[in-house]
Every structure is written in structure tokens, then in C-alpha cells.
Design an enzyme around this catalytic site. Structure first.
Site, PDB file in Angstrom:
ATOM      1  N   ASP A 137       0.828  -1.208   0.000  1.00 42.35           N
ATOM      2  CA  ASP A 137       0.000   0.000   0.000  1.00 42.35           C
ATOM      3  C   ASP A 137       0.863   1.260   0.000  1.00 42.35           C
ATOM      4  OD1 ASP A 137      -2.442   1.322   0.018  1.00 42.35           O
ATOM      5  OD2 ASP A 137      -2.511   1.437   2.204  1.00 42.35           O
ATOM      6  N   GLY A 138       0.282   2.342  -0.510  1.00 49.24           N
ATOM      7  CA  GLY A 138       0.950   3.643  -0.441  1.00 49.24           C
ATOM      8  C   GLY A 138       1.436   4.182  -1.773  1.00 49.24           C
ATOM      9  N   ASN A 139       1.151   3.482  -2.871  1.00 53.92           N
ATOM     10  CA  ASN A 139       1.620   3.931  -4.192  1.00 53.92           C
ATOM     11  C   ASN A 139       1.072   5.314  -4.561  1.00 53.92           C
ATOM     12  OD1 ASN A 139       2.801   1.456  -4.449  1.00 53.92           O
ATOM     13  ND2 ASN A 139       1.319   0.626  -5.903  1.00 53.92           N
TER      14      ASN A 139
ATOM     15  N   ARG B 293      -0.215   7.768  -2.653  1.00 49.05           N
ATOM     16  CA  ARG B 293       0.297   8.864  -1.819  1.00 49.05           C
ATOM     17  C   ARG B 293       1.759   9.169  -2.144  1.00 49.05           C
ATOM     18  NH1 ARG B 293      -1.034   6.198   3.496  1.00 49.05           N
ATOM     19  NH2 ARG B 293      -1.564   4.484   2.096  1.00 49.05           N
TER      20      ARG B 293
ATOM     21  N   ARG C 114      -1.251   9.262  -9.622  1.00 53.45           N
ATOM     22  CA  ARG C 114      -1.227   8.031  -8.821  1.00 53.45           C
ATOM     23  C   ARG C 114      -0.640   6.852  -9.611  1.00 53.45           C
ATOM     24  NH1 ARG C 114      -4.296   7.285  -4.477  1.00 53.45           N
ATOM     25  NH2 ARG C 114      -4.621   5.139  -5.121  1.00 53.45           N
TER      26      ARG C 114
ATOM     27  N   HIS D  71       2.068   3.420  -9.005  1.00 61.98           N
ATOM     28  CA  HIS D  71       1.895   1.990  -9.282  1.00 61.98           C
ATOM     29  C   HIS D  71       3.033   1.458 -10.160  1.00 61.98           C
ATOM     30  CE1 HIS D  71      -1.900   2.085  -7.325  1.00 61.98           C
ATOM     31  NE2 HIS D  71      -2.513   2.793  -8.240  1.00 61.98           N
TER      32      HIS D  71
ATOM     33  N   SER E 287      -7.677  -5.649  -4.952  1.00 63.48           N
ATOM     34  CA  SER E 287      -8.771  -6.200  -4.137  1.00 63.48           C
ATOM     35  C   SER E 287     -10.097  -6.075  -4.882  1.00 63.48           C
ATOM     36  CB  SER E 287      -8.864  -5.437  -2.809  1.00 63.48           C
ATOM     37  OG  SER E 287      -9.437  -4.157  -3.012  1.00 63.48           O
TER      38      SER E 287
ATOM     39  N   TRP F 170     -12.079  -2.118  -7.564  1.00 69.83           N
ATOM     40  CA  TRP F 170     -12.857  -1.805  -8.770  1.00 69.83           C
ATOM     41  C   TRP F 170     -13.483  -0.421  -8.677  1.00 69.83           C
ATOM     42  CZ3 TRP F 170     -12.494  -4.193 -13.209  1.00 69.83           C
ATOM     43  CH2 TRP F 170     -12.151  -5.538 -13.255  1.00 69.83           C
TER      44      TRP F 170
ATOM     45  N   LEU G 237       9.924 -21.535  -3.527  1.00 71.44           N
ATOM     46  CA  LEU G 237       8.989 -20.550  -2.964  1.00 71.44           C
ATOM     47  C   LEU G 237       7.601 -20.644  -3.599  1.00 71.44           C
ATOM     48  CD1 LEU G 237       8.618 -17.847  -1.262  1.00 71.44           C
ATOM     49  CD2 LEU G 237       9.192 -16.664  -3.390  1.00 71.44           C
TER      50      LEU G 237
ATOM     51  N   ARG H 103       2.114  -4.677   6.250  1.00 71.80           N
ATOM     52  CA  ARG H 103       1.414  -3.687   5.423  1.00 71.80           C
ATOM     53  C   ARG H 103       2.267  -2.439   5.334  1.00 71.80           C
ATOM     54  NH1 ARG H 103      -4.808  -2.162   4.690  1.00 71.80           N
ATOM     55  NH2 ARG H 103      -4.513  -0.412   3.288  1.00 71.80           N
TER      56      ARG H 103
ATOM     57  N   ARG I 284      -4.793  -1.580   8.980  1.00 72.69           N
ATOM     58  CA  ARG I 284      -5.997  -2.397   8.782  1.00 72.69           C
ATOM     59  C   ARG I 284      -5.683  -3.536   7.827  1.00 72.69           C
ATOM     60  NH1 ARG I 284      -7.736   2.858   6.919  1.00 72.69           N
ATOM     61  NH2 ARG I 284      -7.258   3.109   4.710  1.00 72.69           N
TER      62      ARG I 284
HETATM   63  C1  IPE Z   1      -5.442  -2.766  -0.034  1.00 74.34           C
HETATM   64  O1  IPE Z   1      -5.116  -1.435  -0.219  1.00 74.34           O
HETATM   65  C2  IPE Z   1      -5.500  -3.490  -1.345  1.00 74.34           C
HETATM   66  C3  IPE Z   1      -4.230  -3.722  -2.013  1.00 74.34           C
HETATM   67  C4  IPE Z   1      -3.057  -3.377  -1.583  1.00 74.34           C
HETATM   68  C5  IPE Z   1      -4.323  -4.442  -3.260  1.00 74.34           C
HETATM   69  P1  IPE Z   1      -6.237  -0.304  -0.335  1.00 74.34           P
HETATM   70  O2  IPE Z   1      -5.548   0.984  -0.448  1.00 74.34           O
HETATM   71  O3  IPE Z   1      -7.200  -0.637  -1.426  1.00 74.34           O
HETATM   72  O4  IPE Z   1      -6.999  -0.446   1.059  1.00 74.34           O
HETATM   73  P2  IPE Z   1      -7.847   0.629   1.857  1.00 74.34           P
HETATM   74  O5  IPE Z   1      -8.803   1.232   0.882  1.00 74.34           O
HETATM   75  O6  IPE Z   1      -6.888   1.622   2.394  1.00 74.34           O
HETATM   76  O7  IPE Z   1      -8.498  -0.172   2.934  1.00 74.34           O
HETATM   77  C1  IPE Z   2      -1.693   0.186  -3.177  1.00 69.07           C
HETATM   78  O1  IPE Z   2      -1.471   1.548  -3.233  1.00 69.07           O
HETATM   79  C2  IPE Z   2      -1.926  -0.429  -4.508  1.00 69.07           C
HETATM   80  C3  IPE Z   2      -3.277  -0.942  -4.702  1.00 69.07           C
HETATM   81  C4  IPE Z   2      -4.280  -0.826  -3.894  1.00 69.07           C
HETATM   82  C5  IPE Z   2      -3.499  -1.636  -5.930  1.00 69.07           C
HETATM   83  P1  IPE Z   2      -2.676   2.584  -3.230  1.00 69.07           P
HETATM   84  O2  IPE Z   2      -3.065   2.847  -4.639  1.00 69.07           O
HETATM   85  O3  IPE Z   2      -3.795   2.132  -2.369  1.00 69.07           O
HETATM   86  O4  IPE Z   2      -1.964   3.840  -2.627  1.00 69.07           O
HETATM   87  P2  IPE Z   2      -2.541   4.831  -1.547  1.00 69.07           P
HETATM   88  O5  IPE Z   2      -2.938   4.010  -0.359  1.00 69.07           O
HETATM   89  O6  IPE Z   2      -3.711   5.516  -2.165  1.00 69.07           O
HETATM   90  O7  IPE Z   2      -1.413   5.749  -1.257  1.00 69.07           O
HETATM   91 MG    MG Z   3      -4.184   2.386  -0.381  1.00 69.31          MG
END
Ligand code: IPE
Ligand code: IPE
Ligand code: MG
Length: 253
Positions: A12-14, A16, A25, A29, A57, A61, A123, A175, A181
Site C-alpha cells: 500500500d501507499g503507491n 500517496r 497516482r 503503481h 482487491s 474496482w 517458494l 502492510r 488495517r
Molecule cells: C489494499 O489497499 C489493497 C491492495 C493493496 C491491493 P487499499 O488501499 O485498497 O486499502 P484501503 O482502501 O486503504 O483499505
Molecule cells: C496500493 O497503493 C496499490 C493498490 C491498492 C493496488 P494505493 O493505490 O492504495 O496507494 P494509496 O494508499 O492511495 O497511497
Molecule cells: Mg491504499
């Protein structure tokens, strides 16, 4: 030997990460997808049994269509780029999630990679794509009800009906991105997982941070409901079951 055999990662965090750099954004990714290969390499080097990575996830979508389409393209790119390396490193690859309705080319690349690596003994690498933990459990329950309607379901029935039962319980869930979460990831398999949340955004996550987290968590005491940490989860469950039976029978404990 480390008790950490199966690691699951919420990458997560791509978004931001990119926004902070005044980029779209999608850029986050793209940069994040490069890190996936590094972490797979590190997991392989340290001899993990299984690595499960959350890539898309069922809730994702709801994002703008261009972003969804970039995530699909990046999966395809990864499969093409990493194919040889995955095969030559004896990695057994699988995608978990509802993949039937994904674009035809993506599905055939996934199927090809799964079949080329099905005999691999190294693996167990899993990508969770179009994946939801609740959907996985529901799918398992429905499939059991269809096939054995006259019997009550056991834990081991449900285990065996998960998308990839051989990877087993998650020992450690990491995470990135700072949120604390689970976001509908591996709900059943994470019952006794150690959880580690790092503020590092996924594009900045590195092999060295990954290895340090595993080292750090390996030192935590995992008790599985017991009073000491000598037993593995299976042994602890067995002990609990034996004690309960003896107790119910009135045996002096
Ligand atoms: C969780 O990240 C899903 C993936 C990393 C694929 P999200 O960014 O979608 O989760 P929320 O919305 O913060 O719960
Ligand atoms: C996780 O990064 C990648 C996926 C959910 C696919 P996000 O796209 O959720 O990045 P943030 O959480 O918005 O920074
Ligand atoms: Mg996210």
C-alpha cells in the site's frame, strides 16, 4: 530456524507516494511494480516457504477506470518480464481471486505461468488479484454445501477449500503505507498472524527493510493461546483439544 514461513504483504501507499511528488497516482503503481520483483527475490534468498502479495482487491474496482486499467497492465507486464526468472528459480506461482472475468490475454498468461511452474518445489509465490477474503470464505462454504449437504463443515474442510491450501496459515502480515488495517485480505489464514505495519510507502520498500522486519518478528514470542511459546500452532491446538476432552470427562488435570 525462524518460525516465519508464510509472509503476506499488503503493498500500500503507491498513490500517496506519487502525489507527494506531484505525479499522477498511476506513476506510483509503475514504480511500485518494480519493487515486487525485489521482494520476491529476497523471499527466495531467505528461504521462505510462501509469499502472498495483495495486488488488487475486489474493492479496488471502485477506483477510476484508468487506474484499474494500469494495475491490470502492470500485472501482465510482470508476468511477461519475470517468467524466465520465476521458472529458473524453481518458484511455484499462483494467482488467487476471481480471475475468470479478467481480460483473456491476462488470464492466459496467468494460466501459462501456473502450469509452467506447477512442479516447482521452491517458494510458493501467490498474487492476490481481484481478491477478497470474505468472497474466498463464501466460495468455500458454498462449494462445501453443494458437494456435501448432509454433513457439518470442519475447520480442515474449510482450509482445504481455500484458493491455495498448501500455503497454510500466514505467520507474518506486513502492510506498507502506514494504515493499520487488513482490508479484506486473507481473513481466514491470518487468524494467528503476527502483524507489522510500516510507514514506508510501497515504492520505497526495500529488500533490507523486508529482511529486517522478518528478523525482528522472528524474535517475538508467539503463544497461540498457550502460556509459553514452545509449540507451533498445530501442537498448541492439539494440546487444547486434549485438555478440553480430559476436562469434560472429569479427568484430574
Ligand atoms: C489494499 O489497499 C489493497 C491492495 C493493496 C491491493 P487499499 O488501499 O485498497 O486499502 P484501503 O482502501 O486503504 O483499505
Ligand atoms: C496500493 O497503493 C496499490 C493498490 C491498492 C493496488 P494505493 O493505490 O492504495 O496507494 P494509496 O494508499 O492511495 O497511497
Ligand atoms: Mg491504499
Amino acid at each position: 530456524m525462524s518460525s516465519i514461513k508464510h509472509v503476506a504483504i499488503i503493498m500500500d501507499g503507491n498513490g500517496r507516494w506519487a502525489n507527494k511528488r506531484f505525479r499522477p497516482r498511476i506513476w506510483g503503481h509503475v514504480r511500485g511494480s518494480g519493487v515486487v520483483s525485489d521482494i520476491v527475490k529476497a523471499a527466495d534468498e531467505i528461504g521462505l516457504k510462501a509469499l502472498t502479495m495483495y495486488a488488487f482487491s475486489t474493492e479496488n474496482w471502485s477506483r477510476p477506470i484508468e487506474e484499474v486499467s494500469t494495475l491490470f497492465k502492470l500485472l501482465k507486464k510482470f508476468l511477461i518480464k519475470e517468467k524466465q526468472r520465476i521458472i529458473s528459480n524453481n518458484i511455484k506461482f499462483k494467482v488467487i481471486g476471481e480471475i475468470q472475468n479478467l481480460p483473456y490475454e491476462t488470464v492466459s498468461l496467468i494460466k501459462e505461468m501456473e502450469s509452467l511452474t506447477q512442479e516447482a518445489t521452491g517458494l510458493q509465490l501467490t498474487f492476490a488479484f481481484n481478491y477478497g477474503g470474505r468472497a474466498e470464505i463464501l466460495r468455500a462454504v458454498n462449494s462445501f454445501q453443494m458437494s456435501q449437504p448432509n454433513r457439518l463443515m470442519t475447520e480442515s474442510d474449510l482450509n482445504n477449500l481455500m484458493y491455495r491450501p498448501e500455503t497454510g496459515d500466514v505467520d507474518l502480515m506486513i502492510r506498507t503505507g502506514g494504515e493499520q488495517r487488513i482490508s479484506n485480505f486473507l481473513l481466514w489464514q491470518m487468524a494467528y498472524a503476527e502483524l507489522y505495519f510500516t510507514p514506508t510507502k510501497w515504492p520505497d520498500f526495500s529488500q533490507s527493510e523486508f529482511k529486517k522486519i522478518i528478523e525482528h518478528v522472528s524474535c517475538r514470542e508467539r503463544r497461540f493461546g498457550n502460556v509459553c511459546s514452545q509449540d507451533a500452532l498445530e501442537q498448541s491446538i492439539e494440546k487444547a483439544e486434549n485438555n478440553k476432552t480430559a476436562f469434560v470427562k472429569g479427568v484430574n488435570l
